[in-house]
Design a protein around this motif. Structure first.
Motif, short mmCIF file in Angstrom:
data_model
loop_
_atom_site.label_atom_id
_atom_site.label_comp_id
_atom_site.label_asym_id
_atom_site.label_seq_id
_atom_site.Cartn_x
_atom_site.Cartn_y
_atom_site.Cartn_z
N ARG A 90 0.95 -1.03 -0.10
CA ARG A 90 0.13 0.01 -0.14
C ARG A 90 0.93 1.11 0.00
O ARG A 90 1.44 1.61 1.11
N PRO A 91 1.36 1.94 -1.17
CA PRO A 91 2.09 2.76 -1.34
C PRO A 91 1.77 4.03 -0.48
O PRO A 91 0.51 4.37 -0.40
N PHE A 92 2.77 4.72 0.35
CA PHE A 92 2.58 5.63 1.10
C PHE A 92 1.24 5.60 2.24
O PHE A 92 0.92 6.81 2.67
N GLY A 93 1.38 4.40 2.42
CA GLY A 93 0.25 4.10 3.40
C GLY A 93 -1.04 4.26 3.38
O GLY A 93 -2.03 4.63 4.24
N GLY A 94 -1.56 4.49 2.07
CA GLY A 94 -2.91 4.67 1.39
C GLY A 94 -3.76 3.56 1.41
O GLY A 94 -3.32 2.20 1.83
N ARG A 95 -4.75 3.75 0.82
CA ARG A 95 -5.80 2.43 0.55
C ARG A 95 -5.27 1.95 -0.79
O ARG A 95 -5.91 0.73 -0.84
N LYS A 96 -4.72 2.37 -1.79
CA LYS A 96 -4.61 2.02 -2.86
C LYS A 96 -3.57 0.61 -2.75
O LYS A 96 -2.57 0.80 -1.99
N ILE A 97 -3.88 -0.54 -3.58
CA ILE A 97 -2.99 -1.90 -3.50
C ILE A 97 -2.24 -1.83 -4.80
O ILE A 97 -3.14 -1.78 -5.81
N LEU A 98 -1.12 -2.19 -4.52
CA LEU A 98 -0.16 -2.38 -5.85
C LEU A 98 0.43 -3.82 -5.68
O LEU A 98 1.07 -4.19 -4.63
N TYR A 99 0.01 -4.85 -6.59
CA TYR A 99 0.49 -6.21 -6.58
C TYR A 99 2.05 -6.28 -6.91
O TYR A 99 2.22 -5.76 -8.22
N LEU A 100 2.70 -6.76 -6.54
CA LEU A 100 4.29 -7.20 -6.92
C LEU A 100 4.30 -8.48 -7.89
O LEU A 100 4.21 -9.50 -7.23
N TRP A 101 4.16 -8.15 -9.31
CA TRP A 101 4.22 -9.40 -10.00
C TRP A 101 5.35 -10.49 -10.03
O TRP A 101 4.90 -11.57 -9.83
N LYS A 102 6.53 -9.93 -9.70
CA LYS A 102 7.75 -10.96 -9.68
C LYS A 102 7.47 -11.83 -8.43
O LYS A 102 7.78 -13.13 -8.55
N MET A 103 7.00 -11.26 -7.39
CA MET A 103 6.93 -12.22 -6.17
C MET A 103 5.80 -13.32 -6.23
O MET A 103 5.81 -14.38 -5.74
N ILE A 104 4.54 -12.55 -6.86
CA ILE A 104 3.40 -13.85 -7.18
C ILE A 104 3.94 -14.75 -8.05
O ILE A 104 3.37 -15.58 -7.89
N GLN A 105 4.54 -14.27 -9.12
CA GLN A 105 4.92 -15.46 -10.10
C GLN A 105 5.85 -16.39 -9.52
O GLN A 105 5.74 -17.54 -9.60
N LYS A 106 6.69 -15.84 -8.62
CA LYS A 106 7.67 -16.76 -8.03
C LYS A 106 6.92 -17.80 -7.09
O LYS A 106 7.39 -19.14 -7.00
N ASP A 107 6.22 -17.28 -6.33
CA ASP A 107 5.45 -18.18 -5.28
C ASP A 107 4.36 -19.02 -6.29
O ASP A 107 3.92 -20.16 -5.72
N MET A 108 3.62 -18.51 -7.16
CA MET A 108 2.79 -19.51 -7.99
C MET A 108 3.41 -20.70 -8.56
O MET A 108 3.03 -21.83 -8.39
N ALA A 109 4.71 -20.54 -9.12
CA ALA A 109 5.68 -21.45 -9.61
C ALA A 109 6.01 -22.56 -8.63
O ALA A 109 6.19 -23.85 -8.79
N LYS A 110 6.53 -22.00 -7.44
CA LYS A 110 6.85 -22.86 -6.31
C LYS A 110 5.84 -23.70 -5.81
O LYS A 110 5.96 -24.84 -5.38
N ASP A 111 4.75 -23.02 -5.78
CA ASP A 111 3.52 -24.07 -5.24
C ASP A 111 3.25 -24.95 -6.10
O ASP A 111 3.01 -26.13 -5.84
#
Length: 80
Positions: free
Chosen positions: A40-61
Motif C-alpha cells: 500500500r504505497p505511502f500508507g494509502g488505501r490503493k493496493i499494488l501487487y508485486l508481479w515478480k513475487m506472485i510469479q515466484k510463489d505460483m511456480a513454487k507451489d
C-alpha cells in the motif's frame, strides 16, 4: 531504479486470468500477503501487487504439489 512490475487489482486479474473480485475477496490476505505480494504505497488505501513475487510463489507451489517426500530425505517428482 527498481525493476519490479506493480499491478493494480484489475491488471493482475487480466494477467492471472482471475476475476478481480476473486483476488480481492479470496486471494488477498490468504494467499497474497501484504508486504510480500502487495504493498500500500505511502500508507494509502490503493493496493499494488508485486508481479515478480506472485510469479515466484505460483511456480513454487505448483512444483511442490508434484513432489513426493521420500524416507531418505529426497524428493520424487510426480508427472502430470
Amino acid at each position: 531504479m527498481n525493476n519490479e512490475t506493480y499491478l493494480t487489482t484489475e491488471e493482475l486479474s487480466q494477467v492471472m486470468k482471475y476475476d478481480a473480485r476473486t483476488i480481492r475477496e479470496r486471494l488477498k490476505d490468504s494467499v497474497l500477503i501484504e508486504g510480500i505480494h502487495y504493498i500500500r504505497p505511502f500508507g494509502g488505501r490503493k493496493i499494488l501487487y508485486l508481479w515478480k513475487m506472485i510469479q515466484k510463489d505460483m511456480a513454487k507451489d505448483s512444483i511442490s504439489s508434484l513432489s513426493i517426500p521420500m524416507a531418505n530425505g529426497g524428493i520424487a517428482h510426480g508427472s502430470y
